[in-house]
Write an enzyme that holds these catalytic residues in place. Structure first.
Site, short mmCIF file in Angstrom:
data_model
loop_
_atom_site.label_atom_id
_atom_site.label_comp_id
_atom_site.label_asym_id
_atom_site.label_seq_id
_atom_site.Cartn_x
_atom_site.Cartn_y
_atom_site.Cartn_z
N PRO A 9 0.68 -1.13 -0.04
CG PRO A 9 -0.35 -1.18 2.10
CD PRO A 9 0.47 -1.97 1.18
CG ASN A 10 -0.21 4.29 1.02
OD1 ASN A 10 -1.28 4.82 0.60
ND2 ASN A 10 -0.46 3.73 2.34
NE ARG A 17 3.81 6.51 1.39
CZ ARG A 17 4.16 5.34 1.85
NH1 ARG A 17 4.77 4.42 1.36
NH2 ARG A 17 4.01 5.35 3.28
CE1 TYR A 22 8.58 5.24 3.33
CE2 TYR A 22 7.07 6.88 3.52
CZ TYR A 22 7.48 5.71 3.95
OH TYR A 22 6.98 5.25 5.06
CG ASN A 73 8.35 -1.61 0.39
OD1 ASN A 73 7.93 -1.88 1.54
ND2 ASN A 73 8.92 -0.60 0.12
CB ALA A 76 1.28 -0.05 6.16
CD GLU A 97 11.54 -6.71 5.48
OE1 GLU A 97 13.06 -7.53 5.84
OE2 GLU A 97 10.96 -6.41 6.07
CG HIS A 99 11.07 -2.04 4.58
ND1 HIS A 99 10.01 -1.83 4.40
CD2 HIS A 99 11.59 -3.23 5.07
CE1 HIS A 99 9.47 -3.07 5.02
NE2 HIS A 99 10.35 -4.05 5.26
NE ARG A 106 9.76 6.00 9.00
CZ ARG A 106 8.77 5.88 8.00
NH1 ARG A 106 8.99 4.95 7.01
NH2 ARG A 106 7.86 6.45 8.10
C1 DQA Z 1 8.04 1.19 3.89
C2 DQA Z 1 8.03 1.46 5.51
C3 DQA Z 1 6.78 1.09 6.17
O1 DQA Z 1 6.92 1.33 7.68
C4 DQA Z 1 5.70 2.04 5.52
O2 DQA Z 1 4.51 1.74 6.16
C5 DQA Z 1 5.67 1.99 4.14
C6 DQA Z 1 6.82 1.98 3.16
C7 DQA Z 1 9.35 1.64 3.27
O3 DQA Z 1 9.66 1.15 2.13
O4 DQA Z 1 10.21 2.26 3.94
O5 DQA Z 1 4.61 2.28 3.37
O6 DQA Z 1 7.98 -0.15 3.69
#
Ligand code: DQA
Length: 146
Positions: A9-10, A17, A22, A73, A76, A97, A99, A106
């Site tokens: 998501p997102n 965002r 990011y 990735n 959330a 994985e 991020h 964080r």
């Molecule tokens: C994320 C880190 C997550 O905590 C966050 O909810 C994201 C992006 C990252 O790529 O840094 O949406 O996965």
């Protein structure tokens, strides 16, 4: 070699965002970068992004016997989803994985991570370059496995 890149998501909102966290590169540009790399490395790459947990579970299940590995990735859902972890375990494909941000430094709620222990490797805090590292790592891993 066929790799599946899954974004949660997102991630489609990259470039819009929280650019301080990011970065300013957008999702389309991420895909272009990864497509270029996969072309150079002779990897068949498929991308999938969804804001829905069940859709991500479905996609992971579909990867069974179709892909050699997964770069994910979960965004959330990293911090909440037993369903995504179980799907990854079910198809049992080598999984890396990613991020974009340095999640381990964080908020407390981001310190719960359902994916990390299962993944063969995690890249965090490298921005978009983390995806490139993940693809190359997975390629290397799969080649050595043969
Ligand atoms: C994320 C880190 C997550 O905590 C966050 O909810 C994201 C992006 C990252 O790529 O840094 O949406 O996965």
């Amino acid at each position: 070699m066929k790799l599946l890149v899954i974004n949660g998501p997102n991630i489609n909102m990259l470039g819009i965002r929280e650019v301080n966290i990011y970065g300013s590169e957008n999702y389309k540009s991420l895909l272009e970068r990864l497509n270029k790399l996969s072309h150079e490395e002779n990897i068949e790459l498929e991308h999938f992004q969804s804001n829905h947990e069940g859709a991500i579970v479905d996609k992971i299940q579909e990867a069974y016997q179709k892909f050699d590995g997964i770069v994910i990735n979960p965004a959330a859902y990293t911090h909440t989803s037993v369903a995504i972890l179980d799907a990854l375990k079910a198809v049992s494909l080598p999984t890396v994985e990613v991020h974009i941000s340095k999640v381990s430094e964080r908020e407390d709620f981001r310190q719960v991570n359902f994916i990390r222990d299962y993944a063969i490797k995690s890249f965090e805090g490298l921005g978009i370059a983390g995806y490139e590292k993940a693809i190359l790592y997975l390629k290397n891993y799969l080649e050595e496995e043969k």
